[in-house]
Design a protein around this motif. Structure first.
Motif, PDB file in Angstrom:
ATOM      1  N   ILE A 133       1.078  -1.156   0.401  1.00 36.70           N
ATOM      2  CA  ILE A 133       0.094   0.362   0.137  1.00 36.70           C
ATOM      3  C   ILE A 133       0.620   1.719  -0.161  1.00 36.70           C
ATOM      4  O   ILE A 133       0.561   2.358  -0.685  1.00 36.70           O
ATOM      5  N   ASP A 134       2.219   1.190   0.782  1.00 34.19           N
ATOM      6  CA  ASP A 134       2.453   2.350   0.468  1.00 34.19           C
ATOM      7  C   ASP A 134       4.196   2.026  -0.332  1.00 34.19           C
ATOM      8  O   ASP A 134       5.366   3.210  -0.221  1.00 34.19           O
ATOM      9  N   GLY A 135       3.567   1.227  -2.091  1.00 30.39           N
ATOM     10  CA  GLY A 135       4.725   2.047  -3.000  1.00 30.39           C
ATOM     11  C   GLY A 135       3.592   1.983  -4.168  1.00 30.39           C
ATOM     12  O   GLY A 135       2.285   1.606  -4.143  1.00 30.39           O
ATOM     13  N   VAL A 136       4.677   1.486  -5.367  1.00 27.92           N
ATOM     14  CA  VAL A 136       3.875   0.983  -6.314  1.00 27.92           C
ATOM     15  C   VAL A 136       3.470  -0.428  -7.134  1.00 27.92           C
ATOM     16  O   VAL A 136       3.251  -0.300  -7.880  1.00 27.92           O
ATOM     17  N   GLY A 137       3.826  -1.041  -6.107  1.00 27.41           N
ATOM     18  CA  GLY A 137       3.544  -2.696  -5.821  1.00 27.41           C
ATOM     19  C   GLY A 137       2.312  -2.958  -6.011  1.00 27.41           C
ATOM     20  O   GLY A 137       1.618  -2.168  -5.956  1.00 27.41           O
ATOM     21  N   GLY A 138       1.704  -4.033  -5.661  1.00 28.68           N
ATOM     22  CA  GLY A 138       1.355  -4.799  -5.618  1.00 28.68           C
ATOM     23  C   GLY A 138       0.659  -5.989  -4.710  1.00 28.68           C
ATOM     24  O   GLY A 138       1.650  -6.519  -4.314  1.00 28.68           O
ATOM     25  N   SER A 139      -0.722  -7.065  -4.987  1.00 27.03           N
ATOM     26  CA  SER A 139      -1.157  -7.249  -4.362  1.00 27.03           C
ATOM     27  C   SER A 139      -0.475  -9.028  -4.435  1.00 27.03           C
ATOM     28  O   SER A 139      -0.886 -10.185  -3.902  1.00 27.03           O
ATOM     29  N   ALA A 140      -0.245  -9.162  -5.550  1.00 27.67           N
ATOM     30  CA  ALA A 140       0.879 -10.069  -6.509  1.00 27.67           C
ATOM     31  C   ALA A 140       1.459 -10.468  -7.077  1.00 27.67           C
ATOM     32  O   ALA A 140       2.514  -9.147  -6.563  1.00 27.67           O
ATOM     33  N   SER A 141       2.927 -11.720  -7.115  1.00 28.12           N
ATOM     34  CA  SER A 141       4.684 -11.158  -6.979  1.00 28.12           C
ATOM     35  C   SER A 141       4.142 -10.833  -8.684  1.00 28.12           C
ATOM     36  O   SER A 141       5.616 -10.278  -8.748  1.00 28.12           O
ATOM     37  N   VAL A 142       3.103 -11.282  -9.368  1.00 31.36           N
ATOM     38  CA  VAL A 142       3.795  -9.886 -11.016  1.00 31.36           C
ATOM     39  C   VAL A 142       3.311  -8.758 -11.182  1.00 31.36           C
ATOM     40  O   VAL A 142       3.687  -8.694 -12.002  1.00 31.36           O
ATOM     41  N   GLN A 143       2.954  -8.095  -9.754  1.00 30.43           N
ATOM     42  CA  GLN A 143       3.468  -6.745  -9.943  1.00 30.43           C
ATOM     43  C   GLN A 143       4.166  -6.740  -8.924  1.00 30.43           C
ATOM     44  O   GLN A 143       4.226  -4.790  -8.498  1.00 30.43           O
ATOM     45  N   CYS A 144       4.942  -7.122  -8.649  1.00 29.70           N
ATOM     46  CA  CYS A 144       6.117  -6.781  -7.285  1.00 29.70           C
ATOM     47  C   CYS A 144       7.321  -6.764  -8.392  1.00 29.70           C
ATOM     48  O   CYS A 144       8.493  -6.917  -7.264  1.00 29.70           O
ATOM     49  N   LYS A 145       8.088  -6.822 -10.036  1.00 32.76           N
ATOM     50  CA  LYS A 145       8.148  -7.045 -10.350  1.00 32.76           C
ATOM     51  C   LYS A 145      10.510  -5.656 -10.944  1.00 32.76           C
ATOM     52  O   LYS A 145       8.642  -4.390 -11.025  1.00 32.76           O
ATOM     53  N   VAL A 146      10.379  -5.542 -10.333  1.00 33.80           N
ATOM     54  CA  VAL A 146      11.944  -4.175 -11.095  1.00 33.80           C
ATOM     55  C   VAL A 146      12.587  -4.620 -12.646  1.00 33.80           C
ATOM     56  O   VAL A 146      13.088  -5.882 -12.178  1.00 33.80           O
ATOM     57  N   VAL A 147      12.565  -3.727 -13.105  1.00 31.59           N
ATOM     58  CA  VAL A 147      13.918  -4.195 -14.486  1.00 31.59           C
ATOM     59  C   VAL A 147      14.977  -2.941 -14.299  1.00 31.59           C
ATOM     60  O   VAL A 147      13.546  -1.398 -14.078  1.00 31.59           O
ATOM     61  N   MET A 148      16.005  -3.606 -14.410  1.00 29.19           N
ATOM     62  CA  MET A 148      16.739  -2.208 -14.362  1.00 29.19           C
ATOM     63  C   MET A 148      17.664  -2.205 -15.631  1.00 29.19           C
ATOM     64  O   MET A 148      17.850  -3.076 -15.951  1.00 29.19           O
ATOM     65  N   LEU A 149      17.801  -0.951 -16.305  1.00 23.06           N
ATOM     66  CA  LEU A 149      18.172  -1.379 -17.844  1.00 23.06           C
ATOM     67  C   LEU A 149      19.929  -0.574 -17.651  1.00 23.06           C
ATOM     68  O   LEU A 149      19.726   0.673 -17.107  1.00 23.06           O
ATOM     69  N   SER A 150      20.686  -1.123 -18.397  1.00 26.99           N
ATOM     70  CA  SER A 150      21.874  -0.534 -18.881  1.00 26.99           C
ATOM     71  C   SER A 150      22.350  -0.282 -20.224  1.00 26.99           C
ATOM     72  O   SER A 150      22.230  -1.744 -20.568  1.00 26.99           O
ATOM     73  N   PRO A 151      23.434   0.193 -21.092  1.00 26.93           N
ATOM     74  CA  PRO A 151      23.846   0.002 -22.182  1.00 26.93           C
ATOM     75  C   PRO A 151      24.994  -1.199 -21.811  1.00 26.93           C
ATOM     76  O   PRO A 151      25.781  -1.456 -21.155  1.00 26.93           O
ATOM     77  N   SER A 152      24.845  -2.131 -23.025  1.00 28.93           N
ATOM     78  CA  SER A 152      26.301  -3.735 -22.477  1.00 28.93           C
ATOM     79  C   SER A 152      27.374  -2.947 -23.645  1.00 28.93           C
ATOM     80  O   SER A 152      27.348  -2.494 -24.337  1.00 28.93           O
ATOM     81  N   ALA A 153      28.841  -3.581 -22.443  1.00 33.50           N
ATOM     82  CA  ALA A 153      29.623  -3.128 -22.288  1.00 33.50           C
ATOM     83  C   ALA A 153      30.400  -4.672 -23.970  1.00 33.50           C
ATOM     84  O   ALA A 153      31.030  -4.794 -24.068  1.00 33.50           O
ATOM     85  N   GLU A 154      29.191  -5.469 -23.813  1.00 32.21           N
ATOM     86  CA  GLU A 154      29.669  -6.835 -24.329  1.00 32.21           C
ATOM     87  C   GLU A 154      29.070  -6.981 -26.249  1.00 32.21           C
ATOM     88  O   GLU A 154      28.574  -6.102 -26.333  1.00 32.21           O
ATOM     89  N   ASP A 155      30.280  -7.590 -26.898  1.00 26.41           N
ATOM     90  CA  ASP A 155      29.988  -6.683 -28.220  1.00 26.41           C
ATOM     91  C   ASP A 155      29.050  -8.274 -28.558  1.00 26.41           C
ATOM     92  O   ASP A 155      28.257  -8.907 -28.211  1.00 26.41           O
TER      93      ASP A 155
END
Length: 345
Positions: A39-61
């Protein structure tokens, strides 16, 4: 963003703390973990609503974006970087453009940092912006959207370096036949009927059966040891899938997928690949003498919200057994909001 049948915030990795403990604390507060409704964040009542994605440019060819995923707990204040999420993976291409990490393009190669897997994502643009509207439907999501095609490469042995980490296609685990497979994600697969189920039970019925869930968890802990994952108590790996004969025309198998402490309302994308592999490979708890010659085979999964199709690319190994080269799945994604999320302190 919504990605497939999941939802969560998508960040630039460098906008978040680099220290792991500080990152954990930030993600717990972002989601509102520790409360059944978050209730005090942007998640939800199910695990499918509590996922976080973090993105960055890759150094791998040959790789455009590194995709770091976190599964954040709801009632338990936990952050797990062990698994990846195939549903949220459908957000990576569009979000990378939205966040200014990539110039506009309609296909990328991403690396799942959690598992090391490489995935090709193809999606639509309108001018130089991602296109979210379209006529693609996926079970478990209302309406339609623009298709995102995900092709998963090098999925065999994602965590254990073996398709069958125990060395067996089928074995007894605490009195029940099981297949321990590692295809995109480690999964312990059981026949629903061996547990006294029909396989068609709604997710809430399975979740509420505390004796059943305790029995499955004891088996999962033993499977984790045999798969070389160590003591998996408190970890979300391996997952669990309960399979049965399908009830809908056109489906190859009916699945109830455990995440693993509750039943998924539809199906995970990574778990679907493991289930499809179990169906295609002879000798498993659900494997049959199917056509496993070279080529692409479609495996249709029936889940609580409908269908999920998995295209498996098969090649014949030197010993004559089927070898799984890749898997492809169609998803949709949508940007819901952009802005700032505020932490309590």
């Amino acid at each position: 963003m919504r990605g497939g049948t999941s939802r969560g915030p998508v960040f630039r990795r460098n906008d978040l703390p680099s220290d792991r403990a500080a990152l954990d604390a930030a993600l717990l507060d972002v989601v509102g973990s520790g409360h059944a409704l978050c209730i005090d964040g942007v998640g939800g009542s199910a695990s499918v609503q509590c996922k976080v994605v973090m993105l960055s440019p890759s150094a791998e060819d040959g790789v455009d974006i590194d995709y770091l995923f976190a599964q954040v707990g709801t009632t338990e204040r936990t952050v797990d970087y062990g698994p990846t999420c195939g549903n949220m993976m459908s957000t990576v291409g569009p979000a990378s453009i939205e966040l200014g990490l990539l110039s506009p393009r309609d296909r990328i190669t991403l690396r799942a940092v959690n598992t090391g897997a490489l995935v090709e994502a193809r999606f639509a643009l309108s001018g130089d912006r991602p296109l979210y509207a379209g006529d693609q439907e996926i079970s478990g999501v209302p309406g339609q959207g623009s298709p995102v095609r995900l092709r998963f490469r090098d999925i065999v042995g994602a965590k254990t370096d073996a398709l069958f980490p125990t060395g067996n296609t089928q074995e007894d685990i605490i009195g029940c036949a099981a297949t321990c497979i590692d295809l995109a994600v480690p999964v312990m697969i059981l026949r629903a009927t061996d547990l006294g189920l029909t396989g068609g039970e709604p997710p809430e019925r399975i979740d509420s059966d505390t004796d059943l869930m305790a029995r499955i968890e004891a088996m999962r802990i033993e499977a984790g040891k045999r798969m070389g994952l160590g003591d998996v108590r408190g970890s979300v790996l391996p997952k669990v899938a309960l399979l049965s004969q399908p009830s809908l025309n056109g489906a190859d198998v009916r699945v109830r997928y455990l995440t693993p402490f509750s039943c998924h309302p539809s199906s995970a994308v990574t778990g679907a690949q493991a289930v499809a592999g179990c169906v295609m490979v002879p000798g498993t708890v659900f494997g049959d003498a199917q056509d496993v010659s070279d080529g692409t085979r479609l495996v249709r999964l029936e889940h609580p919200a409908g269908f999920l199709d998995v295209d498996l690319e098969l090649r014949t190994g030197a010993d004559g057994s089927p070898r799984i080269e890749s898997a492809a799945i169609l998803r949709t994604a949508r940007k819901i909001v952009e802005g700032r999320v505020f932490l309590p302190e």
